[in-house]
Motif scaffolding. Structure first.
Motif, PDB file in Angstrom:
ATOM      1  N   ILE A  43       0.881  -1.173   0.000  1.00  0.00           N
ATOM      2  CA  ILE A  43       0.000   0.000   0.000  1.00  0.00           C
ATOM      3  C   ILE A  43       0.910   1.213   0.000  1.00  0.00           C
ATOM      4  N   PHE A  44       0.842   2.010  -1.084  1.00  0.00           N
ATOM      5  CA  PHE A  44       1.815   3.097  -1.224  1.00  0.00           C
ATOM      6  C   PHE A  44       1.166   4.427  -1.578  1.00  0.00           C
ATOM      7  N   ASP A  45       1.811   5.485  -1.165  1.00  0.00           N
ATOM      8  CA  ASP A  45       1.409   6.849  -1.514  1.00  0.00           C
ATOM      9  C   ASP A  45       1.747   7.049  -2.988  1.00  0.00           C
ATOM     10  N   GLN A  46       0.785   7.561  -3.748  1.00  0.00           N
ATOM     11  CA  GLN A  46       1.028   7.684  -5.199  1.00  0.00           C
ATOM     12  C   GLN A  46       2.196   8.615  -5.517  1.00  0.00           C
ATOM     13  N   GLY A  47       2.549   9.470  -4.557  1.00  0.00           N
ATOM     14  CA  GLY A  47       3.696  10.366  -4.733  1.00  0.00           C
ATOM     15  C   GLY A  47       5.031   9.638  -4.653  1.00  0.00           C
ATOM     16  N   TYR A  51       9.370   4.252  -5.537  1.00  0.00           N
ATOM     17  CA  TYR A  51       9.907   3.388  -4.467  1.00  0.00           C
ATOM     18  C   TYR A  51       9.096   2.103  -4.379  1.00  0.00           C
ATOM     19  N   SER A  52       7.791   2.237  -4.588  1.00  0.00           N
ATOM     20  CA  SER A  52       6.934   1.060  -4.527  1.00  0.00           C
ATOM     21  C   SER A  52       7.273   0.081  -5.652  1.00  0.00           C
ATOM     22  N   ARG A  53       7.489   0.631  -6.851  1.00  0.00           N
ATOM     23  CA  ARG A  53       7.850  -0.249  -7.988  1.00  0.00           C
ATOM     24  C   ARG A  53       9.152  -0.981  -7.702  1.00  0.00           C
ATOM     25  N   ILE A  69      -1.180  -1.410  -4.245  1.00  0.00           N
ATOM     26  CA  ILE A  69      -2.389  -0.576  -4.178  1.00  0.00           C
ATOM     27  C   ILE A  69      -1.962   0.868  -3.928  1.00  0.00           C
ATOM     28  N   SER A  70      -2.357   1.752  -4.866  1.00  0.00           N
ATOM     29  CA  SER A  70      -1.951   3.153  -4.794  1.00  0.00           C
ATOM     30  C   SER A  70      -2.968   3.975  -3.998  1.00  0.00           C
ATOM     31  N   ILE A  71      -2.474   4.894  -3.171  1.00  0.00           N
ATOM     32  CA  ILE A  71      -3.337   5.758  -2.355  1.00  0.00           C
ATOM     33  C   ILE A  71      -3.048   7.217  -2.724  1.00  0.00           C
ATOM     34  N   PRO A  72      -4.088   8.025  -2.978  1.00  0.00           N
ATOM     35  CA  PRO A  72      -3.843   9.445  -3.272  1.00  0.00           C
ATOM     36  C   PRO A  72      -3.114  10.125  -2.111  1.00  0.00           C
ATOM     37  N   ILE A 102       2.619  -4.193   3.366  1.00  0.00           N
ATOM     38  CA  ILE A 102       3.798  -3.326   3.373  1.00  0.00           C
ATOM     39  C   ILE A 102       3.329  -1.902   3.067  1.00  0.00           C
ATOM     40  N   ALA A 103       3.599  -0.973   3.994  1.00  0.00           N
ATOM     41  CA  ALA A 103       3.187   0.420   3.802  1.00  0.00           C
ATOM     42  C   ALA A 103       4.385   1.226   3.335  1.00  0.00           C
ATOM     43  N   ILE A 104       4.247   1.916   2.200  1.00  0.00           N
ATOM     44  CA  ILE A 104       5.337   2.770   1.697  1.00  0.00           C
ATOM     45  C   ILE A 104       4.813   4.184   1.515  1.00  0.00           C
ATOM     46  N   GLY A 105       5.320   5.114   2.322  1.00  0.00           N
ATOM     47  CA  GLY A 105       4.875   6.505   2.231  1.00  0.00           C
ATOM     48  C   GLY A 105       5.096   7.209   3.556  1.00  0.00           C
ATOM     49  N   GLY A 106       4.453   8.352   3.713  1.00  0.00           N
ATOM     50  CA  GLY A 106       4.578   9.093   4.965  1.00  0.00           C
ATOM     51  C   GLY A 106       3.576   8.600   5.999  1.00  0.00           C
TER      52      GLY A 106
END
Ligand SMILES: NC(=O)c1ccc[n+]([C@@H]2O[C@H](COP(=O)([O-])OP(=O)(O)OC[C@H]3O[C@@H](n4cnc5c(N)ncnc54)[C@H](O)[C@@H]3O)[C@@H](O)[C@H]2O)c1
Ligand SMILES: [Zn+2]
Length: 362
Positions: A43-47, A51-53, A69-72, A102-106
């Motif tokens: 689950i990653f921040d679309q910004g 890094y998610s890729r 799964i992309s999150i705005p 796996i969470a990727i983002g802020g």
């Protein structure tokens, strides 16, 4: 150089790995804890899609089935709508208790994905990969997850400790300077509440810290994680009151954020102003020397953080603070420093004293 901080919580213990380029070693790190490749929901921040890729490719190569799964981007994603969509997608991706989130983002994605992991199938293991300084030094550690309701921040959620936190300092290279500097406020906070040597290190390395010097950043992140881990180990679920020291500067900051309107000031900027107000209040109450107030203000300024609010409306802020959960019978409780490196919970602060501190920092 790499660094590991351990969070000791009996069977919920976990490691925080910190270093540059750790995303390249993701499959090995995950294998050290989860052994066989299986199914991972990223689950990653679309910004931070790049890094998610990168993470996804590594895991696929190591034999994992990966569902990205992309999150705005933005706080509005911590919503009932977004979590409902996420649950639905997880269901469609055949996620079960054997999967890994796996969470990727802020902090936004960390809190949202963390709550998805805590709630879906009654709980799935979670790996946090925080990519903002704030999430690396604060939100990814400690197990608080959740979403907002309209007008009520973080009101629905769960305590759900991650199984591992992987902090790749390289991700900070792409973080906008203002977001990065805002995160430094929480680092300074750990210095004041608990770690005088971290405060001193920041004083000596302020320019390098702002410049994202890799060795300085690694030290700051590791020490901050150590501070947060120490507090969480003592009071995992905020029952003894110890965890409240992490709220230093935050009663003022939340009122500033709410009065100034979300979006104008970043959280860390509001925290810096809130820390200055709290220090002034402590001084007024005879609990803190003027030299310590000045020392903190000097450090915050050296870190390019604000310490004053141009148009503080003390009355309006007081009204907001009245609704803060720390109010008891119209008197507020504050976390106030007695010196750099030590704070206390102070009950029964009057409106007059709190408003004086707001005005004094304006
Ligand atoms: N769970 C906890 O204990 C805890 C503690 C503190 C804060 N929080 C929560 O954290 C949230 C704030 O987190 P935040 O400050 O990380 O904000 P955020 O998650 O909104 O990220 C800030 C911005 O940076 C972008 N971004 C993230 N990583 C990037 C990178 N490496 N490069 C470029 N851009 C990047 C994001 O897309 C976003 O626009 C709030 O919702 C707050 O409630 C939770
Ligand atoms: Zn904060």
């Amino acid at each position: 150089m790499q660094h590991t901080v351990n969070v000791q919580l009996a069977e919920r213990s976990y490691a925080i790995h910190i270093g540059r380029g750790l995303l390249n070693e993701l499959p090995e790190r995950i294998a050290s804890r989860f052994h066989k490749p299986g199914h991972a929901v990223i689950i990653f921040d679309q910004g931070v899609a790049a890094y998610s890729r990168h993470a996804s490719q590594g895991l696929v190569d190591a034999g994992w089935r990966v569902s990205p799964i992309s999150i705005p981007s933005g706080e509005s994603s911590k919503s009932v709508d977004q979590i409902a969509k996420l649950w639905q997608e997880m269901l469609e991706q055949k996620t079960d208790r054997g999967s890994l989130v796996i969470a990727i983002g802020g902090g936004v994605v960390g809190d949202l994905a963390g709550f998805a992991a805590a709630s879906f199938a009654r709980g799935i293991p979670l790996v946090q990969i925080p990519t903002t300084l704030l999430s690396q030094v604060d939100s990814s550690v400690g197990g608080k997850t959740g979403i907002n309701l309209p007008g009520a921040k973080n009101i629905v959620g769960a305590f759900w400790q991650p199984s591992m936190v992987i902090i790749d300092s390289e991700t900070l290279d792409s973080l906008p300077r203002r977001e990065y500097v805002s995160g430094l406020a929480e680092v300074a906070k750990y210095g004041v509440i608990l770690m005088p040597e971290l405060f001193e290190y920041l004083e000596q390395n302020a320019a390098l810290a702002i410049g994202k010097d890799s060795e300085v950043v690694r030290h700051l992140v590791a020490e901050s994680c150590r501070a947060k881990a120490a507090v969480v180990q003592e009071d995992e679920r905020e029952t003894s009151g110890r965890r409240a020291i992490l709220n230093y500067g935050h009663t003022f900051a939340h009122a500033i954020e709410s009065v100034a309107g979300y979006g104008k000031l970043l959280h860390g900027e509001a925290v810096a102003i809130g820390m200055h107000m709290a220090a002034l209040l402590a001084q007024r109450l005879g609990r803190l020397e003027a030299s310590a107030v000045e020392r903190q203000q000097k450090l915050l300024t050296a870190l390019d953080l604000p310490t004053s609010l141009s148009s503080a409306d003390a009355k309006q802020m007081w009204d907001v603070m009245q609704h803060d959960k720390k109010v008891q019978h119209g008197k507020l409780r504050f976390i106030l420093p007695t010196r750099i490196g030590h704070v206390e919970l102070v009950e029964g602060v009057s409106a007059e004293d709190a408003c004086w501190a707001i005005q004094a920092a304006s």
